[in-house]
Enzyme design. Sequence first.
Site, PDB file in Angstrom:
ATOM      1  N   ARG A 174       0.847  -1.203   0.000  1.00  9.12           N
ATOM      2  CA  ARG A 174       0.000   0.000   0.000  1.00  9.12           C
ATOM      3  C   ARG A 174       0.881   1.250   0.000  1.00  9.12           C
ATOM      4  O   ARG A 174       0.542   2.253  -0.632  1.00  9.12           O
ATOM      5  CB  ARG A 174      -0.894  -0.019   1.259  1.00  9.12           C
ATOM      6  CG  ARG A 174      -1.911   1.133   1.351  1.00  9.12           C
ATOM      7  CD  ARG A 174      -3.140   0.819   0.556  1.00  9.12           C
ATOM      8  NE  ARG A 174      -4.126   1.884   0.575  1.00  9.12           N
ATOM      9  CZ  ARG A 174      -5.108   2.003   1.474  1.00  9.12           C
ATOM     10  NH1 ARG A 174      -5.227   1.119   2.451  1.00  9.12           N
ATOM     11  NH2 ARG A 174      -5.981   2.981   1.383  1.00  9.12           N
ATOM     12  N   THR A 195      -4.151  -5.813   0.262  1.00 10.73           N
ATOM     13  CA  THR A 195      -3.102  -4.875   0.653  1.00 10.73           C
ATOM     14  C   THR A 195      -3.337  -4.437   2.090  1.00 10.73           C
ATOM     15  O   THR A 195      -4.394  -4.718   2.668  1.00 10.73           O
ATOM     16  CB  THR A 195      -3.073  -3.658  -0.289  1.00 10.73           C
ATOM     17  OG1 THR A 195      -1.845  -2.960  -0.120  1.00 10.73           O
ATOM     18  CG2 THR A 195      -4.241  -2.706  -0.040  1.00 10.73           C
ATOM     19  N   CYS A 196      -2.361  -3.750   2.657  1.00 13.48           N
ATOM     20  CA  CYS A 196      -2.484  -3.283   4.037  1.00 13.48           C
ATOM     21  C   CYS A 196      -3.439  -2.103   4.129  1.00 13.48           C
ATOM     22  O   CYS A 196      -3.606  -1.331   3.183  1.00 13.48           O
ATOM     23  CB  CYS A 196      -1.121  -2.860   4.577  1.00 13.48           C
ATOM     24  SG  CYS A 196       0.053  -4.202   4.726  1.00 13.48           S
ATOM     25  N   THR A 197      -4.056  -1.958   5.277  1.00 11.90           N
ATOM     26  CA  THR A 197      -4.936  -0.823   5.544  1.00 11.90           C
ATOM     27  C   THR A 197      -4.990  -0.604   7.053  1.00 11.90           C
ATOM     28  O   THR A 197      -4.816  -1.580   7.813  1.00 11.90           O
ATOM     29  CB  THR A 197      -6.339  -1.067   4.960  1.00 11.90           C
ATOM     30  OG1 THR A 197      -7.053   0.152   4.845  1.00 11.90           O
ATOM     31  CG2 THR A 197      -7.176  -2.034   5.802  1.00 11.90           C
TER      32      THR A 197
END
Length: 238
Positions: free
Chosen positions: A137, A204-206
């Site tokens: 990300r 993805t990262c969040t």
Amino acid sequence: MAQGRVVKVVAGGVGDALVTFGLLVVLLAVYSLWWSNVVSDREADRAAGRLRDSWSAAVPAAPPTPAAESPAPVAGLDRGALGFLHVPAMGRDNQVLIRPGTDDGTLAEGVAGMYTTPYGSVPPWEGAGNFALAAHRDGHGAKFHDLDRVGPGDALVVETRDRWYVYRVDGVLPETSPDDVGVIAPVPVGSPYHEPGRYITLTTCTPAYTSLYRLVVWGSLVREEAMAPGRVPPAELR
């Protein structure tokens, strides 16, 4: 009085030092993210060029075959690169190189990595299954930085040497645990799907600039197109 002044001076010095240290940490973080993007983007662009060159030098593709018999793409010179992912909702010219693996070294190269564990992803040319991909990300190319812009109805397009595979986004999971491996299962847990099919999953990262949770996007294959002369893209990319 003198002792009080000393305490104030010491406290002021400690405060200034902490502020300076904090600023240095912030600047270092910003620099690290920015520079890792520069380095990863350069490497990914070079790798993309090598793959496209290898496709151009390859023997022309055979006539289109049924989906279940579609030939695998030529990996060429780029250590198993599989093709490209295009996500129009993240930008008109969005293009991400796809490689096998989601280890730190692979994802640091500014690519979308194909999950190989705990489930074996199934690329679209191999028929039914879930083609599960991950990318950073932030930092290392940040290829999925704008994945939160993608929603139901949006197109996801996979490009190989011989074919285009066009998916439609059917569901989004805004936040889940990094340990929630069910989201990349052959029939993804929590997705709109309840039976085997030809799916794609992006993770993805969040939130941005953290790795606390995972953002997940699911899509299903709606059609595939044989590669036309001149590599004319499908309508979703024009």
